[in-house]
Every structure is written in C-alpha cells, then in structure tokens.
Design a protein around this motif. Structure first.
Motif, mmCIF file in Angstrom:
data_model
loop_
_atom_site.group_PDB
_atom_site.id
_atom_site.type_symbol
_atom_site.label_atom_id
_atom_site.label_comp_id
_atom_site.label_asym_id
_atom_site.label_seq_id
_atom_site.Cartn_x
_atom_site.Cartn_y
_atom_site.Cartn_z
ATOM 1 N N LEU A 1 0.840 -1.204 0.000
ATOM 2 C CA LEU A 1 0.000 0.000 0.000
ATOM 3 C C LEU A 1 0.867 1.243 0.000
ATOM 4 C CD1 LEU A 1 -2.483 -1.150 2.768
ATOM 5 C CD2 LEU A 1 -3.035 -0.901 0.356
ATOM 6 N N HIS A 2 0.425 2.254 -0.732
ATOM 7 C CA HIS A 2 1.096 3.544 -0.636
ATOM 8 C C HIS A 2 0.100 4.658 -0.883
ATOM 9 C CE1 HIS A 2 1.254 2.816 -4.982
ATOM 10 N NE2 HIS A 2 1.361 4.128 -5.121
ATOM 11 N N LEU A 3 0.511 5.865 -0.567
ATOM 12 C CA LEU A 3 -0.378 7.003 -0.754
ATOM 13 C C LEU A 3 0.100 7.866 -1.912
ATOM 14 C CD1 LEU A 3 -1.020 8.223 2.926
ATOM 15 C CD2 LEU A 3 -2.282 6.531 1.594
ATOM 16 N N GLN B 1 0.799 7.897 7.855
ATOM 17 C CA GLN B 1 1.651 8.109 6.675
ATOM 18 C C GLN B 1 1.523 9.539 6.155
ATOM 19 O OE1 GLN B 1 3.757 5.732 5.203
ATOM 20 N NE2 GLN B 1 3.229 4.714 7.122
ATOM 21 N N ALA B 2 0.285 10.009 6.056
ATOM 22 C CA ALA B 2 0.029 11.346 5.498
ATOM 23 C C ALA B 2 0.606 12.429 6.408
ATOM 24 C CB ALA B 2 -1.476 11.548 5.299
ATOM 25 N N CYS B 3 0.462 12.255 7.727
ATOM 26 C CA CYS B 3 1.011 13.246 8.664
ATOM 27 C C CYS B 3 2.536 13.266 8.581
ATOM 28 C CB CYS B 3 0.549 12.948 10.093
ATOM 29 S SG CYS B 3 -1.211 13.263 10.352
ATOM 30 N N ARG B 4 3.141 12.081 8.511
ATOM 31 C CA ARG B 4 4.604 12.001 8.366
ATOM 32 C C ARG B 4 5.087 12.705 7.107
ATOM 33 N NH1 ARG B 4 6.648 9.338 12.106
ATOM 34 N NH2 ARG B 4 5.601 7.525 12.984
ATOM 35 N N GLN B 5 4.361 12.462 6.015
ATOM 36 C CA GLN B 5 4.739 13.080 4.748
ATOM 37 C C GLN B 5 4.615 14.599 4.822
ATOM 38 O OE1 GLN B 5 6.222 11.599 1.981
ATOM 39 N NE2 GLN B 5 6.512 13.789 1.645
ATOM 40 N N ALA B 6 3.566 15.068 5.491
ATOM 41 C CA ALA B 6 3.363 16.516 5.636
ATOM 42 C C ALA B 6 4.550 17.149 6.356
ATOM 43 C CB ALA B 6 2.063 16.781 6.393
ATOM 44 N N VAL B 7 5.028 16.487 7.412
ATOM 45 C CA VAL B 7 6.180 17.001 8.169
ATOM 46 C C VAL B 7 7.441 16.965 7.296
ATOM 47 C CG1 VAL B 7 7.691 16.553 10.150
ATOM 48 C CG2 VAL B 7 5.195 16.423 10.415
ATOM 49 N N ARG B 8 7.590 15.882 6.518
ATOM 50 C CA ARG B 8 8.738 15.760 5.609
ATOM 51 C C ARG B 8 8.756 16.917 4.610
ATOM 52 N NH1 ARG B 8 7.671 10.298 3.720
ATOM 53 N NH2 ARG B 8 7.894 9.395 5.787
ATOM 54 N N TRP B 9 7.593 17.209 4.024
ATOM 55 C CA TRP B 9 7.523 18.339 3.078
ATOM 56 C C TRP B 9 7.892 19.648 3.761
ATOM 57 C CZ3 TRP B 9 2.366 16.013 1.172
ATOM 58 C CH2 TRP B 9 2.547 15.302 -0.025
ATOM 59 N N PRO C 1 2.978 11.041 -6.595
ATOM 60 C CA PRO C 1 3.861 10.604 -5.503
ATOM 61 C C PRO C 1 4.470 11.845 -4.832
ATOM 62 C CG PRO C 1 4.870 10.142 -7.649
ATOM 63 C CD PRO C 1 3.478 10.650 -7.919
ATOM 64 N N PRO C 2 4.950 11.682 -3.575
ATOM 65 C CA PRO C 2 5.419 12.835 -2.796
ATOM 66 C C PRO C 2 6.449 13.699 -3.509
ATOM 67 C CG PRO C 2 5.391 10.870 -1.425
ATOM 68 C CD PRO C 2 4.991 10.427 -2.795
ATOM 69 N N GLU C 3 7.383 13.078 -4.236
ATOM 70 C CA GLU C 3 8.445 13.873 -4.875
ATOM 71 C C GLU C 3 7.881 14.730 -6.013
ATOM 72 O OE1 GLU C 3 8.343 10.584 -4.341
ATOM 73 O OE2 GLU C 3 8.466 9.622 -6.322
ATOM 74 N N ALA C 4 6.818 14.260 -6.659
ATOM 75 C CA ALA C 4 6.201 15.054 -7.721
ATOM 76 C C ALA C 4 5.392 16.223 -7.132
ATOM 77 C CB ALA C 4 5.306 14.174 -8.598
ATOM 78 N N VAL C 5 4.872 16.047 -5.925
ATOM 79 C CA VAL C 5 4.208 17.171 -5.249
ATOM 80 C C VAL C 5 5.241 18.253 -4.951
ATOM 81 C CG1 VAL C 5 3.020 17.916 -3.138
ATOM 82 C CG2 VAL C 5 2.343 15.773 -4.269
#
Ligand code: C2E
Ligand code: CA
Ligand code: CA
Ligand code: CA
Length: 280
Positions: free
Chosen positions: A39-41, A96-104, A266-270
C-alpha cells in the motif's frame, strides 16, 4: 501466493454470492498488504485559482496487489469498511500522510502544502476514541493540528451514534473538517448547522456540466454563495478542463482539485509541482 495465516482462509459457501466472496478475498489479502508494503499514498494537489499554485493535497490510497496489480480504492475501501479492517488501515493512512506533511515542511519550508487532507470513512468515525487516536498521531508525527484536514462524507456524519461527537472532538483539536462530495447526500444543508465544517468539497457531478446551462451549474453557483455566507472554504472537485476552471472562478470559486491541474502524485512530484495552467 504466500499463504499467510488464518486471515487468508476465507469461508466460502456456494450460496455466498460472488461479490461477497470477492470482498472477503480482497479483505483477507488486504490484511497482508498492510504489513508488506503493498500500500502507498498518492497526493492530489488542491490549487488556488486563478494562479494554479499549490495550496494543499488530498491523500489517496493505492494498492498494488502482488498477483492482480493495481486495485483502486473504490473497490477495496468498501471491502475494508465491511470487515472493519478500515480501522487499522485508516490509522496507517493517517499516520503516513502526517509524516509526509512534516517531511515536506522540512524539505520545502514555505512552499510545503499548507494542508494535508485525509479521507476518513464512516466506520472509522463510529469507532469510540477515534479523535484520541488522531491526537496521538499528531503528537507522534509532530504535525500541527491545523495543517491536517479530515475529510468525511455527509452520510458518514449522519451515520448516527457518536460520529458527530467524534467529529466535534477532532475539530476541538484544531484539525480542519471538510465535507466530501457535498451536495450528493441527503439534507446536506441541514448538516451545516450541526456539523463543525470548515471546508465544502463540491462534488464533481456539479462541476462536470458547469459550462452548459445546466441545473448542476445552478447548484454550483448556489453552493459558493452558501460558502461565502457561512465563511466556509469551497473546493471544486474533479475539474478536468480550462473551461470548467474559468467558469468556477467566474462564480467565485478560489480552490480547485482535478486532472486539469494535477493527477494524484507521488510525494516527490508534489514537491516539484509548478502550475502549468493559470487562468490569467
Ligand atoms: P474521493 O474522496 O471523492 O476522491 C476523489 C477521487 O476522484 C479520487 O479517486 C481522485 O483520483 C479522483 N479524481 C480527482 N480529480 C479527478 C478528475 O478531474 N476527474 C476524474 N474522473 N477523477 C478525479 P480515487 O483515488 O480512485 O479514490 C476514489 C475514492 O476512494 C475516494 O473518492 C474516496 O472516497 C476513497 N478513498 C481514496 N483514498 C482513501 C483513503 O485513504 N481512505 C478512505 N476512507 N477512502 C479513500
Ligand atoms: Ca475525498
Ligand atoms: Ca470527493
Ligand atoms: Ca467520492
């Protein structure tokens, strides 16, 4: 296929109709998927109009099944809901989404998405203590509550029981609440009195025909009026053409989401997102 514990041994009777059997099979596989990185977001940009700049993102879950390939959430989310698996799955998605938000935020600073939206299903909202879990995930990931938006459908809130209490408790944390697919459920307008909504997602069905002189266009115009009057943010969903974007903007819409601007990414494209379309 690996045989993975008792979850995979689905009880099957001939009387069971094919669809039910299919759902239980999916649910069993999904249990494995949660533990094995299937699974991925993806994150679909929510942009401001007219400039098309990135404002926020909506997290959308994807499943790559080892044998069947990609399976859409429209298929496996209902299976996860009916089996209750959506509760652990939903918690995983939220984290996952919260972690990604912090990463961004670390990576992009001021250019990071200002809000990250996560879909929450009726079944999750009915679970006592869900608001507490949201709070725990925010603390664990270090994301500020106002950066998170929880997106629920009208039907989920009207599910009765404690869904509305849970939603109020989430709002009290400072998390933003969005009503998804707005206008497609029952008594949408009544809900605005009782529900702590910050954002209305105006359903794609009202956007599709907006350039024709249609009833949908009349509803889309009325909804932006309601949002302006009630100080709600309106987000137009499923914007696919420049003509739709221009008409929405003319009606007063300032936020849009749809393939015209960007697909789920994907996160890098955002991180690399740049507006390709400005209405100016
Ligand atoms: P939704 O919440 O209404 O999400 C919007 C859906 O419309 C997404 O489909 C998105 O990819 C698609 N979409 C966006 N822009 C356009 C456009 O311009 N044209 C068209 N034709 N489609 C567009 P997706 O990712 O397949 O998700 C389908 C539904 O599955 C979602 O509808 C949501 O109800 C559910 N879902 C997806 N991810 C999650 C999740 O993490 N948790 C829960 N509970 N449900 C989820
Ligand atoms: Ca949604
Ligand atoms: Ca939607
Ligand atoms: Ca939808």
């Amino acid at each position: 296929a690996k045989s993975q514990g008792k979850g995979r041994h689905v009880i099957y009777t001939e009387q069971m109709d094919q669809r039910t059997a299919e759902l239980s099979r999916l649910a069993a596989d999904l249990r494995t998927a949660l533990d094995t990185e299937q699974l991925h977001l993806l994150y679909q940009p929510i942009v401001t109009m007219p400039d098309g700049e990135l404002f926020g993102v909506e997290a959308l879950v994807r499943w790559t099944h080892p044998e069947r390939g990609p399976i859409g959430p429209g298929v496996f989310i209902p299976a996860a809901e009916s089996t209750g698996l959506i509760v652990p799955l939903g918690a995983w998605i939220l984290e996952q989404a919260c972690r990604q938000a912090v990463r961004w935020q670390h990576e992009l600073g001021d250019a990071a998405p200002r809000t990250v939206t996560v879909n929450v299903s009726a079944r999750q909202l009915r679970e006592a203590g869900f608001a507490g879990e949201v709070d725990t995930i925010l603390r664990r990931t270090g994301l500020a509550a106002p950066t998170l938006t929880v997106e629920v459908t009208e039907t989920a809130v009207f599910d009765g029981g404690t869904a509305l209490d849970e939603l109020r408790a989430i709002a009290a944390l400072g998390v933003k609440i969005a009503l998804d697919d707005f206008g497609t459920g029952h008594s949408s307008l009544g809900l605005l009195r009782t529900c702590p909504a910050d954002i209305l997602k105006v359903d794609k069905s009202f956007v599709d025909d907006i350039t024709a002189n249609s009833q949908q266009a009349v509803v889309a115009a009325a909804l932006i009026g309601i949002c302006q009057g009630m100080n709600l943010r309106a987000v137009a969903e499923g914007v696919e053409t420049a003509e739709q974007a221009a008409e929405l903007h003319r009606l007063g819409y300032r936020f849009a989401q749809g393939y015209f601007y960007a697909r789920p990414l994907p996160p890098e494209a955002v991180a690399a997102y740049h507006p390709a379309f400005s209405l100016n």
